[in-house]
Structures are given as C-alpha cells and as structure tokens.
Enzyme design. Structure first.
Site, PDB file in Angstrom:
ATOM      1  N   PRO A   1      43.859  38.495  30.543  1.00 39.83           N
ATOM      2  CA  PRO A   1      43.154  38.451  29.252  1.00 39.83           C
ATOM      3  C   PRO A   1      41.719  38.922  29.396  1.00 39.83           C
ATOM      4  O   PRO A   1      41.017  38.550  30.339  1.00 39.83           O
ATOM      5  CB  PRO A   1      43.223  36.980  28.863  1.00 39.83           C
ATOM      6  CG  PRO A   1      44.473  36.497  29.506  1.00 39.83           C
ATOM      7  CD  PRO A   1      44.565  37.236  30.815  1.00 39.83           C
ATOM      8  N   CYS A   2      41.290  39.738  28.446  1.00 40.91           N
ATOM      9  CA  CYS A   2      40.030  40.458  28.625  1.00 40.91           C
ATOM     10  C   CYS A   2      38.919  40.004  27.690  1.00 40.91           C
ATOM     11  O   CYS A   2      37.880  40.646  27.634  1.00 40.91           O
ATOM     12  CB  CYS A   2      40.268  41.951  28.411  1.00 40.91           C
ATOM     13  SG  CYS A   2      40.933  42.338  26.772  1.00 40.91           S
ATOM     14  N   GLN A   3      39.108  38.878  26.974  1.00 38.15           N
ATOM     15  CA  GLN A   3      38.087  38.491  26.005  1.00 38.15           C
ATOM     16  C   GLN A   3      36.706  38.361  26.645  1.00 38.15           C
ATOM     17  O   GLN A   3      35.698  38.753  26.076  1.00 38.15           O
ATOM     18  CB  GLN A   3      38.452  37.159  25.337  1.00 38.15           C
ATOM     19  CG  GLN A   3      39.685  37.230  24.461  1.00 38.15           C
ATOM     20  CD  GLN A   3      40.938  36.828  25.218  1.00 38.15           C
ATOM     21  OE1 GLN A   3      41.036  37.032  26.418  1.00 38.15           O
ATOM     22  NE2 GLN A   3      41.896  36.275  24.507  1.00 38.15           N
TER      23      GLN A   3
ATOM     24  N   PHE B   1      35.510  39.925  29.198  1.00 40.49           N
ATOM     25  CA  PHE B   1      34.952  41.181  29.690  1.00 40.49           C
ATOM     26  C   PHE B   1      34.594  42.157  28.580  1.00 40.49           C
ATOM     27  O   PHE B   1      33.903  43.132  28.806  1.00 40.49           O
ATOM     28  CB  PHE B   1      35.950  41.866  30.629  1.00 40.49           C
ATOM     29  CG  PHE B   1      36.302  41.062  31.842  1.00 40.49           C
ATOM     30  CD1 PHE B   1      35.332  40.407  32.572  1.00 40.49           C
ATOM     31  CD2 PHE B   1      37.617  40.948  32.256  1.00 40.49           C
ATOM     32  CE1 PHE B   1      35.654  39.672  33.691  1.00 40.49           C
ATOM     33  CE2 PHE B   1      37.951  40.219  33.379  1.00 40.49           C
ATOM     34  CZ  PHE B   1      36.971  39.576  34.099  1.00 40.49           C
TER      35      PHE B   1
END
Length: 358
Positions: A78-80, A82
C-alpha cells in the site's frame, strides 16, 4: 528436446489483479495471490479461477512450504504513505509504510529468481530517498541485484499518463534494463471511441459496442468479447452535471463560472485534478480516484463508466470487477495498468531466456 521451463509467479498485495493480468499475457502462471480487501479478492477470483487466492493480512501469511522458489514474485505494498498527493501521511509512522518489510520477508522466505517491486513515484523522494536506498541494501543482503526507475504508462501502450516506480531484482547476476518506450501513443479517443453512449447514472450490464472503425488497441482490449460489460456511471447531482457543461476537453474546475462554485469555501484550495474533462487527443490523466475527482467523459456531460476507466487502465473487456460501484471504481484506480506490467514481464522473460542460451 529441452522442456520449456514453467514460469510460476506469486502475486502479493495483488488488488484486483492488474499485474497478474499482465503476467498471464506473456505466459506466466500465477500460482497464488495474497490480498486483504474482500472486494478485490472477489474480483481476482472471478478473473483468475486457477490461482489460489489468500484473503489475509500479509503479516499472517507464510507461503514457503508450498510456493518456494517461483520464477518471479511481484506486488506493491500500500502506497498511501509514499504518495506525493498525500502529505498528511508521508512519514515513517504510517503503518502502511512498514508493509514493505513484509515484501522483503516474502522474498527471503520464497527466494524467487526474479522480483518486481511496484509503488508510487513518491517513494523516490520519501524521507529524502532513503527508503529506496534501504530497499536496495536489504535486497542486496538477500543476494539480489536491483535496478529501478519511474515509468510512464503511456510510453508502453497504455492510454494514460500514469507514473509508477518499479524496482526489479534477480539473484542470477542478470543485468536488467527496462524495456524501450513504444513509438505509438494511444489517446483517450483511441481507447474508448467504440464504447456505448451513456448518461449520468446509467447502469447497464451489457451494451453493444458502437459501430466505428476499430484500431489495434481496441481490438486487443475486446479480445473475444462481443459486448461492452459493466457500463456503470455514478449518478451525480444536477448542479454537478451543470458544472460539467462548462468544461472543455483538457480543462478543469477553473472553467466553471464562480457563481456555480459557491459551495467551496476557498476555490484556491481546489486540486487541479478535480472536474477535469479528458482530452480525447491525448492519453488520460491518472485514473486514480476518478469518482472522487469527478473526471469527465471527453464528449458527454457525465463521469466515466467502469468499462471506460478499465479501458484507460488497459484491463481487457472480459475482466469483471466485483463489489458495489464505489469498490469497483477503487479497484480500477488502485491497479497497475496490465499493459505496463506486461512490458516489464516480457523484458524479464527475454533476459532470462538470453542468459539460458549463453
């Protein structure tokens, strides 16, 4: 005659399966996928019936007994934390940021020949670039040489200017080079001109394609499909649709008369991505929160349908998304464009085969 090597894969943080679609396009067999979201799991199962799908938190999953030494492992935590568009969570305290340690654990446990680590472009600047350096260091300790870059999807046949970070690693000493950019750019019009005409709030499971001259992209997306599936459009209020009417292709909310935007306390804080009508002559802007951002069809005063957004993400027309409309939209927006993934996987296979021949 030497038997052709079986190319098996493990897909973690799989979402609905965009990367797995790209993998299967080049002959990779996805043995298992791990995903926590039940709606994405339902979509993955519907489209990859031969793949074992584990619906669990990755921190609770151990795969090494059954899936040791695959050809490739791929996925994107999950990239929230970054994301450059999410400044509130861009710190190492965000628990999602720690999930890349789980990716490293799976590499350590499964020892794939190759891996593909995918994420948002913002990871390159997160904590001044130290995260990427740490990843390189951790993979090096496990015996993997790595190469990374930020790729633009429209350079690889996807009708969308979406940037994604990819780190590729292997433990055979193979020097990886990213695939060359394609010469042909696919525009929004190229991608969706055959899809049916719709109105605000429409919900049609099956509709005929428009009778237009197709192109190689449309033919690829259609495959064996004879009808357009999941022609679902969010129902926006009348005042929102009225706003749409003032916006020309390529323009955003700034084209809307000020007297129609009075519900915004301060339009100076409006994100440039909201109320944007897609330019039919160019690749699309990013199809992320396309419902929340109210991305507008290039010619019609409405939002994008599920099938139109899926086309712009390069999902084949036969791919079916599960869950209610909001969850389907999220799955499409979160996905890695299959054709972008395909280009990377094909390059990996080419280099792996070249090494075997030498």
């Amino acid at each position: 005659m030497k038997n052709k090597k079986k190319l098996t894969a493990v897909d973690i943080f799989s979402g609905a399966g965009g990367m797995s679609v790209g993998a299967t396009m080049v002959g990779i067999e996805v043995s298992v996928a791990v995903e926590y979201d039940k709606h994405a799991v339902a979509s993955f199962k519907a489209n990859h019936p031969k793949t074992e799908v584990i619906e669990k938190d990755i921190r609770e999953v151990k795969l090494q007994e059954k899936y040791k030494n695959p050809f490739i492992l791929f996925g994107g935590p999950p990239c929230q934390g970054f994301s450059t568009s999410n400044t509130k969570t861009r710190n190492s305290d965000n628990k999602n940021n720690s999930l890349f340690h789980e990716y490293i654990r799976q590499i350590k446990d499964l020892t794939p020949e190759w891996f593909v680590f995918e994420n948002v472009e913002g990871i390159t600047t997160f904590e001044k670039g130290t995260v990427v350096k740490r990843l390189e260091k951790e993979f090096k300790k496990l015996g993997y040489d790595t190469t990374w870059d930020v790729l633009k999807a429209s350079d690889y046949g996807v009708p969308q200017n979406r940037h994604r970070f990819f780190m590729i690693g292997n433990r055979m000493g193979t020097k990886f080079t990213f695939p060359e950019k394609q010469d042909t750019i696919v525009t929004v019009k190229d991608a969706i001109k055959d899809l049916p005409k719709l109105q605000n709030g429409d919900s049609h499971e099956f509709l005929n394609y428009r009778k237009v001259k197709t192109n190689s992209y449309i033919d690829l997306m259609r495959g064996k499909s004879t009808k357009s599936l999941q022609n679902y459009v969010s129902r926006n209020r009348d005042y929102v649709v009225e706003r749409y009417s003032y916006i020309k292709p390529g323009q955003n909310w700034k084209a809307i008369p000020a007297e129609l935007m009075t519900n915004y306390k301060d339009t100076a804080n409006c994100h440039s991505g909201i109320y944007r009508r897609l330019d039919p002559k160019s690749p699309s802007v990013v199809i992320a929160n396309y419902r929340k951002n109210m991305l507008i069809h290039p010619f019609e005063d409405r939002g994008l349908s599920v099938r139109e957004a899926a086309r712009i993400q390069s999902f084949p027309d036969e791919f079916i998304f599960k869950g209610n409309l909001t969850f389907q939209q999220q799955q499409i927006g979160n996905a890695v464009p299959p054709l972008l993934a395909k280009a990377i996987f094909q390059q990996i296979i080419n280099l792996a085969n070249k090494d075997e021949r030498q």
